[in-house]
Design a protein around this motif. Structure first.
Motif, short mmCIF file in Angstrom:
data_model
loop_
_atom_site.label_atom_id
_atom_site.label_comp_id
_atom_site.label_asym_id
_atom_site.label_seq_id
_atom_site.Cartn_x
_atom_site.Cartn_y
_atom_site.Cartn_z
N ASN A 191 81.98 7.64 -19.08
CA ASN A 191 83.07 8.59 -18.90
C ASN A 191 84.42 7.88 -18.97
OD1 ASN A 191 81.50 10.90 -18.60
ND2 ASN A 191 81.11 10.44 -16.44
N PHE A 192 85.36 8.47 -19.71
CA PHE A 192 86.70 7.92 -19.88
C PHE A 192 87.69 8.91 -19.24
CE2 PHE A 192 84.00 6.47 -23.26
CZ PHE A 192 84.28 5.12 -23.37
N GLU A 193 88.32 8.46 -18.20
CA GLU A 193 89.28 9.31 -17.51
C GLU A 193 90.67 9.14 -18.12
OE1 GLU A 193 88.96 8.28 -13.43
OE2 GLU A 193 86.98 9.23 -13.17
N LYS A 194 91.57 10.02 -17.71
CA LYS A 194 92.92 10.04 -18.26
C LYS A 194 93.63 8.70 -18.10
CE LYS A 194 97.28 12.60 -17.86
NZ LYS A 194 97.97 13.71 -17.18
N GLY A 195 93.41 8.05 -16.99
CA GLY A 195 94.06 6.76 -16.76
C GLY A 195 93.60 5.68 -17.71
N VAL A 196 92.44 5.88 -18.34
CA VAL A 196 91.92 4.89 -19.28
C VAL A 196 92.54 5.06 -20.66
CG1 VAL A 196 89.86 4.02 -20.42
CG2 VAL A 196 89.77 4.68 -18.01
N TYR A 197 92.50 6.29 -21.18
CA TYR A 197 92.99 6.50 -22.54
C TYR A 197 94.47 6.84 -22.60
CZ TYR A 197 91.96 11.42 -21.36
OH TYR A 197 91.90 12.65 -20.77
N GLN A 198 95.11 7.05 -21.43
CA GLN A 198 96.56 7.26 -21.34
C GLN A 198 97.02 8.40 -22.23
OE1 GLN A 198 98.79 5.39 -19.24
NE2 GLN A 198 96.79 4.86 -18.39
N GLY A 199 96.34 9.52 -22.14
CA GLY A 199 96.71 10.70 -22.92
C GLY A 199 96.66 11.95 -22.06
N GLY A 200 96.70 13.11 -22.73
CA GLY A 200 96.61 14.37 -22.02
C GLY A 200 95.20 14.65 -21.55
#
Length: 938
Positions: free
Chosen positions: A31-40
Motif C-alpha cells: 500500500n502506498f499512502e499519500k505521504g509516499v507518492y506526494q500527490g492527491g
C-alpha cells in the motif's frame, strides 16, 4: 527504495477467500499512502509503458513510479487529471478538467507539457472533464467532453456531437464503444460515424467497462453492479457468484487479468475477482489488506501485479507471486509453529491454538474461515497425524482426536512437544515432553499415558528414530542422548549421554534430523554423523561441502524427489538433488531470498506437503510457496536521468530496474569507460555523480542483480565531455588563424626592405667570398705542400727505421747461422754422448726460435705504417695466407731478393722459391703474372 517501503502497510491478511494463484493463502498487498507518492488522494486511471514504468491520473497531476521513485507533473491549469494514455511516440496524453495535452518524456525529471488548448479554442467548444482517452490500432486518438467526441489524428483535432452526454468511451478488440446514458451503446463505424447497438437499462446506470470475453462476445459491466454478455446485437445477463455483492457495492471500474479472469473494482467493497465461469476467486478489501474499499481504477501490469487506484491511496496486489500468506487466527496474526494436511483438511498450530480449514476438491482452501478447534486454545507446538488420528503437542499437554471430533486431553501434568511411533510396536507412542519422555498406550480405542520413562528427565523436543528400538534425542545445551528401548520392559530402557568425549564439537547448539532414513546431527561447527563401531561422531563431508561449517544449520527437512529443505543462519532454501546421477548424491544449493529472516528462530517450521508446494511458519502466520509459479521480472534497466554540469565537468546518472512490487535486494554495479578501470562494487544506490571529468568521450555502463535470483545485462550510455569554450575546436582554429595572420603581417611589411638589404648583402658577400676563396686556395696549397713534405720526412724516417730493423735482423740471423754451423761441427767431433745430445738440443732450439715473434711484431708495426696497412689489407682479402706468407709478402714489398729473404726466413733459397710458388696460388695469380710486381702495386 527503502524509504517508501517504510510507508507500505504489509498486510492485514484474513483467510476469507482462496487465492488467485495455486497457493492457499492471500496475495501480498503493498500500500502506498499519500505521504509516499506526494500527490492527491484519488487516482482515476493507471497505465504503464513498454518498460514497466507506471503512470497514474491523480488529483494533483500525472504521477509516475519506476519501482524506486515517485514523481509528479501538474498540467498547465493545475487541475485534476482524469485520464492518461501512452502513445508509442514518447507522448503521454492526459485529460484534465478543461484541459487536454501531452507530456514529452525527454527527461523523466523534467517532462515538458504541451497543451492543445489553442487548437480546442479554435473549435469554439467548451471543455469539461476529460474522463477517457483511447487509441485505435490505426493510431487515431479519441477523447470526449460532455456529448462532444473529439478525434486527434496527425496532430489535427476535430469533433462531432453525439445524441446525448457520453458516459463511457473504450476500445476493445479495436472496436470503439460509446455509451450515452439516456440512449444506449454505440460503436463507431469505419467512417467514424456512431452506430447504435443496443439500449442499456437505465436502472443499471452508466457502463463502466467493456472487456473481451470470448470470440465476438464482450463482457459489459455497469455502475449498479450488473454484468452482461454482449454478442454485438443483444445483451444477456451473466450469472456469477458475486452478483449480490456487486449489486450492493457497485462496479466503478474493471480490467481483464493476464490469465483471462476479471477484476472488478467496486465503490464500497474493494476488488472482486471472477473467472469465466462466474465463480468468485476471492475478494480483497480493507479488512484483508487493501488500502481503501473505494476503487477508482485498476491496471494489470506486465509483472502480474494488479494496481488499484483508490479514493485515498494506491494498492499493489501481487496476484502472480509464488508466495501467499495465511492467518488462521484471523486478525491476531499469531506466530506459526506447525501444520499438517490430512485429506482435504489443513490443521494449523499457532501460538493461539489449533485451527482447521477444509480445502476444495481442486486443492484450494474453501471460501469459509478457518475455525478454532475446541479445547486447543493457547500455545500449540506440534501437529501430527498417525492413522486417522490427529495429535497435538500443546503447552498444556497432549491432545488427540479423530477428524470432526472434539480433542481429548490425555497428558495434563506437563507440556508436550511431539510424538513418535515405535517401529514394530502397535498401540503405543512416545511423547516428548518438557520433563522427559512418556509412554502412551491405546487400549480399547482410548489413549492413556502409562508413565514416564526412567533415567531421562530432560526436555525432549527433538526425537528421531534410528532403528526399531533406538532413538536419538537432542537437547539444545546438554548434548545428544541415545535411547534404547527394552521391549519387555519399556520403563527400564537405557539412555546414553554423548557429548564432546564422543567428538561432538560442543555440548551446546546440537540437533538431530532424519535425512534419507539416517540420523544427521547439526552442530555449531558443521554437520556430523555417528559411527556405531567407533562410538563417536565424525564430520559429514558431503553436506559440509555444501553448507560449510561457519554458520549453523538450524533445520533439515527431506522433501519430494530427494530435495532437502534447510534453514541456515538467516537464510532459507533447499538442496536440489541431481536427477542425472543415481549412483551418488549431488546437490545444488538454492537460496530463496524472500524467506530471509522470516522463520521463527529456534522453531523453524518447513513442511513440503505436496510436490512443488511448501508451507512455512513465520512469526506472523503461515507462508505458502508454490514453486511452479515463476516471478515476472522487468526486461531492462532504465536510465531515468542524465545531467551535465559544465562548470564542474560533472555528470549525474539515475538508473533503475523497474521491479514495481518487490522490496528484494536489487543491487547495481557501474563503470564509466574512459574513467573507471574496473567495475565499481555492488550497491543499492541507483544514482552516481562523476566530477571533474577531463574532455573526452565516455561510455557509462550499469548492470543490476537480485542476488541469488537473477542478473541483468548492462545498460550502455555514451556521451562526450567537450572542452571549455576557450579550448574548443572552433576557438583553437581562430587562435591559429590569428597567429598565422600575425606571422604574415610581420613578414610582409619589412619584405621590400629585407629584399633590398638582402641583395646588397649578397653582393658584399660575393665579393668577400671571392677574396676569401683566393686566400683559402693559396693557403690550402701551402698546407698541402707542407703536409706532403712532412709525410715524405716521416716516410723516409720510417723507411730508415725499417731498413735498420731489417739489417739488424739480417745480421742477427747470419750470426745465428754461423753459430749453428760451429755448434754442428763441435757436435760431430764430440765423442761424449751427453755433450753431443746437449748441443743437438741447442741447435734444434736455435732453429725453432730463429724467428722470434717479438722481432716480427716490431717489424710488422713499422711496415704497416710505411706501406699503408699492407699486411692487414692483404690478409683481409686473402684470408688463406699464413703468417709465414705474410713475412714473405713484406720482404717482397721491400723489393728484397730470394737470397736476401732466405736468412730472414731461416730457410734456403730453394725454400724461398717454393714459398713464392705457394704464395702465387693463394693469391690466385696466373702464369703470366709477376709476384713481385703484384705485391708492390697491391
Amino acid at each position: 527504495m527503502g524509504n517508501f517501503f517504510l510507508a507500505i502497510s504489509f498486510f492485514s491478511l484474513l483467510f476469507i477467500f482462496p487465492t488467485f494463484t495455486n497457493g492457499q493463502g492471500l496475495p501480498f498487498i503493498s500500500n502506498f499512502e499519500k505521504g509516499v507518492y506526494q500527490g492527491g488522494t484519488q487516482h482515476w486511471e493507471i497505465t504503464s509503458d513498454a518498460y514497466g514504468v507506471l503512470y497514474l491520473a491523480n488529483n494533483d497531476g500525472l504521477l509516475t513510479y519506476d519501482g524506486y521513485a515517485w514523481r509528479k507533473y501538474p498540467v498547465k491549469n493545475r487541475t485534476i487529471v482524469r485520464s492518461v494514455l501512452l502513445d508509442n511516440k514518447d507522448k503521454i496524453f492526459v485529460g484534465a478538467q478543461g484541459e487536454f495535452g501531452y507530456f514529452k518524456e525527454d527527461n523523466p525529471q523534467e517532462m515538458e507539457y504541451v497543451s492543445f488548448h489553442k487548437e480546442l479554442d479554435s473549435l469554439k467548444v467548451k471543455l469539461e472533464d476529460i474522463w477517457d482517452i483511447v487509441k485505435t490500432d490505426e493510431g487515431v486518438i479519441y477523447f470526449y467532453s460532455g456529448r462532444q467526441l473529439f478525434r486527434l489524428e496527425n496532430g489535427k483535432i476535430d469533433f462531432q456531437e453525439l445524441p446525448a452526454d457520453i458516459s463511457y468511451l473504450g476500445v476493445t478488440d479495436n472496436q470503439l464503444f460509446i455509451h450515452c446514458l439516456q440512449k444506449g451503446l454505440y460503436k463507431l463505424d469505419q467512417k467514424g460515424m456512431p452506430v447504435f447497438l443496443t439500449p442499456i437499462p437505465l436502472k443499471d446506470g452508466p457502463i463502466t467497462k467493456v472487456m473481451p470475453f470470448s470470440k465476438n462476445i464482450f463482457l459489459v459491466a455497469t455502475l449498479e453492479g450488473s454484468l452482461y454478455l454482449f454478442d454485438g446485437k443483444k445483451l444477456n445477463s451473466w450469472d456469477n457468484q458475486a452478483k449480490e455483492y456487486l449489486s450492493r457495492h457497485k462496479i466503478y471500474t474493471a480490467t481483464i487479468l493476464n490469465n483471462g479472469q476479471f477484476a472488478l473494482g467496486t465503490s464500497r467493497g474493494g476488488i472482486v475477482i471472477l473467472d469465466k465461469n462466474g465463480k468468485t476467486q476471492f475478494i480483497l478489501n480493507k479488512e484483508n489488506g487493501l488500502i481503501n474499499n473505494n476503487v477508482l481504477s485498476l491496471f494489470n501490469d506486465k509483472q502480474g501485479n494488479l494496481w488499484a487506484g483508490t479514493d485515498n491511496g494506491i494498492s499493489c496486489i501481487q496476484l502472480f507471486y509464488p508466495f501467499t500468506y495465511l492467518y488462521p487466527d484471523e486478525n491476531m496474526g499469531g506466530t506459526a509453529y506447525s501444520a499438517i494436511k490430512k485429506g482435504r483438511n489443513f490443521y494449523f498450530g499457532t501460538v493461539n491454538g489449533l485451527y482447521q480449514h477444509t480445502a476444495e476438491e481442486n486443492g484450494r482452501l474453501a471460501k469459509s474461515k478457518a475455525f478454532l478447534i475446541p479445547n486447543t486454545e493457547g500455545q500449540v507446538w506440534q501437529v501430527q497425524s498417525f492413522g486417522n488420528e490427529i495429535w497435538v503437542g500443546h503447552h498444556l499437554g497432549a491432545f488427540v482426536f479423530n477428524e470432526n471430533e472434539k480433542p481429548r486431553h490425555i497428558l495434563k501434568n506437563t507440556g508436550a512437544w511431539l510424538f513418535k511411533e515405535i517401529p514394530g510396536v502397535k498401540n503405543k507412542l512416545l511423547c516428548g515432553s518438557y520433563n522427559g519422555i512418556y509412554l502412551l498406550e491405546n487400549e480399547n480405542n482410548t489413549w492413556n499415558p502409562l508413565g514416564k520413562l526412567s533415567r531421562f528427565d530432560e526436555s525432549a523436543r527433538i526425537i528421531i528414530p534410528e532403528s526399531n528400538h533406538s532413538f536419538w534425542i537432542a537437547h539444545p545445551y546438554r548434548g545428544i542422548f541415545n535411547l534404547r528401548l527394552d521391549e519387555s520392559n519399556f520403563f527400564s530402557s537405557s539412555v546414553t549421554y554423548l557429548n564432546t568425549k564422543q567428538k561432538l564439537p560442543s555440548n551446546n547448539g546440537n540437533s538431530v534430523y532424519s535425512i534419507y532414513n539416517q540420523a544427521v546431527f547439526t552442530t555449531e561447527n558443521g554437520i556430523y554423523k555417528y559411527d556405531p563401531i567407533q562410538r563417536s561422531f565424525f564430520p559429514y563431508t558431503l553436506l559440509n561441502q555444501v553448507f560449510g561449517t561457519s554458520t549453523k544449520v538450524k533445520t533439515l527437512v527431506e522433501g519430494f524427489d530427494g530435495d532437502i529443505w534447510f534453514a541456515q543462519g538467516d537464510e532459507v532454501g533447499y538442496l536440489a538433488r541431481s536427477r542425472e546421477r543415481s549412483d551418488s548424491l549431488v546437490f545444488k544449493k538454492k537460496i530463496i531470498p524472500f524467506l530471509k529472516n522470516k522463520l521463527v528462530g529456534g522453531f523453524e517450521f518447513i513442511y513440503p506437503y505436496q510436490k512443488d508446494k511448501v508451507l512455512f511458519g513465520t512469526d506472523k502466520g503461515f507462508l505458502f510457496y508454490d514453486m511452479k509459479i515463476q516471478n515476472q521480472y522487468p526486461e531492462n534497466i532504465l536510465l531515468r536521468h542524465f545531467s551535465f554540469d559544465k562548470n564542474l565537468n560533472a555528470v549525474t546518472f539515475e538508473y533503475v530496474l523497474p521491479y514495481l512490487s518487490q522490496s528484494l535486494n536489487i543491487q547495481y554495479a557501474i563503470k564509466l569507460e574512459g574513467f573507471d578501470k574496473e567495475w565499481r562494487p555492488w550497491t543499492k544506490d541507483n544514482k552516481m555523480t562523476y566530477s571533474n571529468l577531463p574532455p573526452a568521450s565516455y561510455r557509462f555502463l550499469v548492470k543490476a542483480r537480485i542476488e541469488g535470483i537473477k542478473s541483468w545485462k548492462p545498460l550502455s550510455f555514451s556521451f562526450t565531455v567537450e572542452p571549455p569554450w576557450y579550448l574548443s575546436r572552433g576557438v583553437k582554429i581562430f587562435y591559429l588563424f590569428v597567429f598565422l595572420l600575425s606571422i604574415f603581417l610581420l613578414l610582409f611589411i619589412p619584405r621590400k626592405r629585407f629584399d633590398k638589404e638582402k641583395k646588397l648583402m649578397e653582393q658584399k658577400l660575393q665579393k668577400k667570398t671571392l677574396t676569401e676563396k683566393i686566400r683559402a686556395d693559396k693557403a690550402l696549397e701551402d698546407i698541402v705542400r707542407l703536409e706532403n713534405e712532412k709525410l715524405q720526412i716521416d716516410n723516409d724516417t720510417k723507411n730508415q727505421e725499417l731498413a735498420s730493423t731489417t739489417l739488424h735482423l739480417l745480421q742477427k740471423n747470419e750470426l745465428i747461422q754461423d753459430l749453428s754451423i760451429k755448434l754442428s761441427e763441435i757436435s760431430k767431433s764430440s765423442k761424449e754422448k751427453e755433450t753431443k745430445q746437449a748441443i743437438d738440443q741447442l741447435l734444434n732450439r736455435v732453429a725453432n726460435d730463429q724467428q722470434m715473434d717479438k722481432d716480427w711484431e716490431i717489424f710488422a708495426q713499422h711496415f704497416n705504417q710505411v706501406h699503408l696497412d699492407f699486411l692487414h689489407r692483404i690478409t683481409e682479402k686473402y684470408p688463406d695466407i699464413t703468417p709465414k706468407d705474410q713475412k714473405l709478402c713484406a720482404f717482397l714489398r721491400m723489393n728484397l731478393s730470394s737470397k736476401e729473404i732466405a736468412p730472414l726466413l731461416g730457410i734456403s733459397i730453394r725454400g724461398v722459391e717454393i714459398s713464392r710458388y705457394r704464395l702465387r696460388k693463394k693469391l690466385h695469380l696466373g702464369a703470366d703474372d709477376n709476384l713481385s710486381t703484384f705485391i708492390l702495386h697491391f
